[in-house]
Motif scaffolding. Structure first.
Motif, PDB file in Angstrom:
ATOM      1  N   PHE A   1    -102.884  -5.252  33.835  1.00 44.12           N
ATOM      2  CA  PHE A   1    -102.933  -6.391  34.733  1.00 44.12           C
ATOM      3  C   PHE A   1    -104.390  -6.818  34.863  1.00 44.12           C
ATOM      4  O   PHE A   1    -105.311  -6.059  34.521  1.00 44.12           O
ATOM      5  N   ARG A   2    -104.591  -7.998  35.408  1.00 41.21           N
ATOM      6  CA  ARG A   2    -105.938  -8.413  35.760  1.00 41.21           C
ATOM      7  C   ARG A   2    -105.880  -9.235  37.045  1.00 41.21           C
ATOM      8  O   ARG A   2    -104.843  -9.803  37.384  1.00 41.21           O
ATOM      9  N   GLN A   3    -107.016  -9.277  37.710  1.00 36.17           N
ATOM     10  CA  GLN A   3    -107.096 -10.056  38.936  1.00 36.17           C
ATOM     11  C   GLN A   3    -108.473 -10.686  39.039  1.00 36.17           C
ATOM     12  O   GLN A   3    -109.481  -9.978  39.069  1.00 36.17           O
TER      13      GLN A   3
ATOM     14  N   GLU B   1    -103.994 -14.205  42.299  1.00 35.75           N
ATOM     15  CA  GLU B   1    -103.056 -13.102  42.343  1.00 35.75           C
ATOM     16  C   GLU B   1    -103.208 -12.217  41.105  1.00 35.75           C
ATOM     17  O   GLU B   1    -103.720 -12.653  40.074  1.00 35.75           O
ATOM     18  N   ARG B   2    -102.754 -10.972  41.260  1.00 32.80           N
ATOM     19  CA  ARG B   2    -102.783 -10.068  40.115  1.00 32.80           C
ATOM     20  C   ARG B   2    -101.844 -10.586  39.033  1.00 32.80           C
ATOM     21  O   ARG B   2    -100.711 -10.963  39.312  1.00 32.80           O
ATOM     22  N   GLU B   3    -102.312 -10.588  37.818  1.00 32.84           N
ATOM     23  CA  GLU B   3    -101.594 -11.180  36.687  1.00 32.84           C
ATOM     24  C   GLU B   3    -101.212 -10.110  35.675  1.00 32.84           C
ATOM     25  O   GLU B   3    -102.050  -9.338  35.213  1.00 32.84           O
TER      26      GLU B   3
ATOM     27  N   ALA C   1    -112.332 -11.232  35.055  1.00 32.62           N
ATOM     28  CA  ALA C   1    -111.467 -10.614  36.072  1.00 32.62           C
ATOM     29  C   ALA C   1    -111.709  -9.117  36.085  1.00 32.62           C
ATOM     30  O   ALA C   1    -112.367  -8.570  35.194  1.00 32.62           O
TER      31      ALA C   1
ATOM     32  N   TYR D   1    -109.817  -5.753  35.431  1.00 40.29           N
ATOM     33  CA  TYR D   1    -108.663  -5.365  34.626  1.00 40.29           C
ATOM     34  C   TYR D   1    -108.199  -3.974  35.038  1.00 40.29           C
ATOM     35  O   TYR D   1    -109.012  -3.056  35.158  1.00 40.29           O
ATOM     36  N   TYR D   2    -106.886  -3.861  35.217  1.00 42.67           N
ATOM     37  CA  TYR D   2    -106.286  -2.623  35.694  1.00 42.67           C
ATOM     38  C   TYR D   2    -105.186  -2.152  34.749  1.00 42.67           C
ATOM     39  O   TYR D   2    -104.441  -2.974  34.211  1.00 42.67           O
TER      40      TYR D   2
ATOM     41  N   ALA E   1     -95.948  -5.898  39.588  1.00 41.58           N
ATOM     42  CA  ALA E   1     -96.883  -4.847  39.990  1.00 41.58           C
ATOM     43  C   ALA E   1     -96.216  -3.833  40.918  1.00 41.58           C
ATOM     44  O   ALA E   1     -96.586  -2.652  40.925  1.00 41.58           O
TER      45      ALA E   1
ATOM     46  N   TRP F   1    -102.066   3.543  39.568  1.00 35.80           N
ATOM     47  CA  TRP F   1    -103.029   2.516  39.174  1.00 35.80           C
ATOM     48  C   TRP F   1    -104.399   3.139  38.954  1.00 35.80           C
ATOM     49  O   TRP F   1    -104.781   4.087  39.634  1.00 35.80           O
TER      50      TRP F   1
ATOM     51  N   GLY G   1    -109.780   0.110  37.967  1.00 38.08           N
ATOM     52  CA  GLY G   1    -110.145  -1.181  37.415  1.00 38.08           C
ATOM     53  C   GLY G   1    -111.485  -1.165  36.704  1.00 38.08           C
ATOM     54  O   GLY G   1    -112.352  -0.337  36.975  1.00 38.08           O
TER      55      GLY G   1
END
Length: 124
Positions: A37-39, A44-46, A92, A94-95, A108, A114, A117
C-alpha cells in the motif's frame, strides 16, 4: 505474530526506479498473502498490489500495472516491489501488510500485520 520491515525507499528523480523490500519474520507460516500500500500526505491509503505467499500469483492495481511489479524470495522471507518510471505522483510512504487468508483483498482492514513504512520521494 508476524513482523514486517520495509526498506529501499529514498529520493529519486522522475523516470527513475526503486526496489522496495519487505522482510517478514516471526510466525511467517501464518502469512497467506502480502500486499503493498502507499499513502501520500492528505490522501487515503492506496492499495497497489498483492502476492500470495505460497506461490507467485500476484495482482496489481491498474494504476501501477506496467510500471510496478511484485516478487518474492521465500528463502529470505522477503517480498519486493520494483517500481520503474517513477513520477512525482508516486511520492508517498509505502507499506507492506500481511494477512492470514490466502486470498486477494484490496482492503487495508483485511491485513492484520503492517510494517512501519518507507518513504519514497520523486522529484520532478
Amino acid at each position: 505474530q508476524v513482523r514486517l520491515v520495509e526498506s529501499g525507499g529514498g529520493l529519486v528523480q522522475a523516470g527513475g526506479s526503486l526496489r522496495l523490500s519487505c522482510a517478514a519474520s516471526g510466525r511467517t507460516g501464518n502469512i497467506g498473502a502480502l500486499a503493498w500500500f502507499r499513502q501520500a500526505p492528505g490522501k487515503e491509503r492506496e492499495f497497489l498490489g498483492l502476492i500470495l505467499w505460497g506461490d507467485s500469483l500476484t495482482r496489481l492495481e491498474d494504476s501501477v500495472r506496467g510500471r510496478f511489479t511484485i516478487s518474492k524470495n521465500i528463502a529470505r522471507n522477503t517480498v519486493y516491489l520494483q517500481m520503474n518510471n517513477l513520477n512525482p505522483e508516486d511520492t508517498a510512504a509505502y507499506y507492506c501488510a500481511a494477512r492470514r487468508l490466502r486470498e486477494f483483498s484490496r482492503s487495508a482492514a483485511d491485513f492484520g500485520s503492517w510494517g512501519q513504512g518507507t518513504q519514497v520521494t520523486v522529484s520532478s
